[in-house]
Design an enzyme around this catalytic site. Structure first.
Site, mmCIF file in Angstrom:
data_model
loop_
_atom_site.group_PDB
_atom_site.id
_atom_site.type_symbol
_atom_site.label_atom_id
_atom_site.label_comp_id
_atom_site.label_asym_id
_atom_site.label_seq_id
_atom_site.Cartn_x
_atom_site.Cartn_y
_atom_site.Cartn_z
ATOM 1 N N VAL A 1 0.808 -1.219 0.000
ATOM 2 C CA VAL A 1 0.000 0.000 0.000
ATOM 3 C C VAL A 1 0.843 1.272 0.000
ATOM 4 O O VAL A 1 0.295 2.375 -0.126
ATOM 5 C CB VAL A 1 -0.986 0.026 1.181
ATOM 6 N N TYR B 1 2.067 5.156 15.875
ATOM 7 C CA TYR B 1 0.881 4.324 15.641
ATOM 8 C C TYR B 1 -0.382 5.086 16.034
ATOM 9 O O TYR B 1 -1.362 5.120 15.279
ATOM 10 C CB TYR B 1 1.013 3.023 16.428
#
Length: 245
Positions: free
Chosen positions: A51, A142
């Site tokens: 991706v 994250y």
């Protein structure tokens, strides 16, 4: 379906296939994709793609359309996790997490959502995290990527609100997957705790005092993909045993 080869991704494709969907499984590991696809009862197609590579995404989606027809459902599950205290987070760590977890989803939606809108129907589900709704120590990149993903989800949902395309996120807590197993290994290595103690350290975030099961996340995704979910868009569905209320 990106990140389809294992863990939450494999559970989601199983759920969608049980609901009758033909599925293109995408990810970086051809063997894992093929093994997961072999278990599904509906038509499948496997497309190896990263991706972080727009050309690879475009090629994968073109092959998916040729194999199975226009894409009506897009589930963005590809993601990575990395932990470090803020003072040790270098640019490479930061940019890699953001590129996969946030920009990768943007790339996939940009490639697919306009076609859905032209056809008047589409379902997009982004696998975020409770880390997109609250903070945790040692995973700044994250948390930032997942907060950004929820913002992206809400923005595109509003843009598509009258098009027949819904865009939602699911937010699992710590889930019993290979990725969490890697986190548990890190906890054990750094603290000397036993396997049970390491699991308890993660499970304590949930009021139910357990890890989330992949099938619980998959069930939520399946529901969001049904035609009957027309009125649900721009939402972040938490699957975490009551951790975030």
């Amino acid at each position: 379906m990106t990140g389809a080869g294992r863990g939450i991704g494999a559970a989601i494709v199983a759920e969608l296939a049980a609901l009758g969907a033909d599925i293109t499984l995408s990810g970086r590991n051809a063997g894992a994709l093929a093994a997961t696809a072999a278990l599904l009862p509906t038509r499948t197609h496997c497309a190896v793609a990263d991706v972080t590579d727009q050309a690879a995404i475009d090629t994968a989606f073109a092959a998916a359309a040729q194999a199975l027809g226009a894409v009506d459902i897009l589930v963005n599950n590809a993601g990575i996790a990395a932990s470090a205290p803020l003072r040790k987070v270098d640019d490479t760590h930061w940019l890699q997490v953001i590129d996969v977890n946030l920009t990768g989803v943007f790339r996939c939606m940009r490639a697919i959502v306009p076609g859905m809108a032209e056809r008047g129907f589409g379902r997009v589900v982004n696998v975020a995290s409770v880390a997109g709704l609250r903070g945790y120590p040692y995973i700044a990149a994250y948390c930032a990527s997942k907060h950004g993903l929820i913002g992206l989800t809400r923005a595109v949902a509003m843009e598509m609100a009258t098009s027949g395309v819904t865009v939602n996120a699911v937010c699992p807590g710590y889930t019993d997957t290979e990725m969490t197993a890697e986190t548990l290994s890190n906890i054990r290595a750094k603290t000397g705790r036993s396997e049970a103690e390491a699991v308890a350290e993660l499970a304590k975030f949930s009021p139910q005092r357990r890890l989330t099961r992949p099938d619980e996340v998959a069930n939520a995704v399946g529901w969001l993909c049904l035609p009957a979910s027309d009125g649900i868009t721009g939402q972040s569905i938490v699957v975490a045993g009551g951790e975030v209320t």
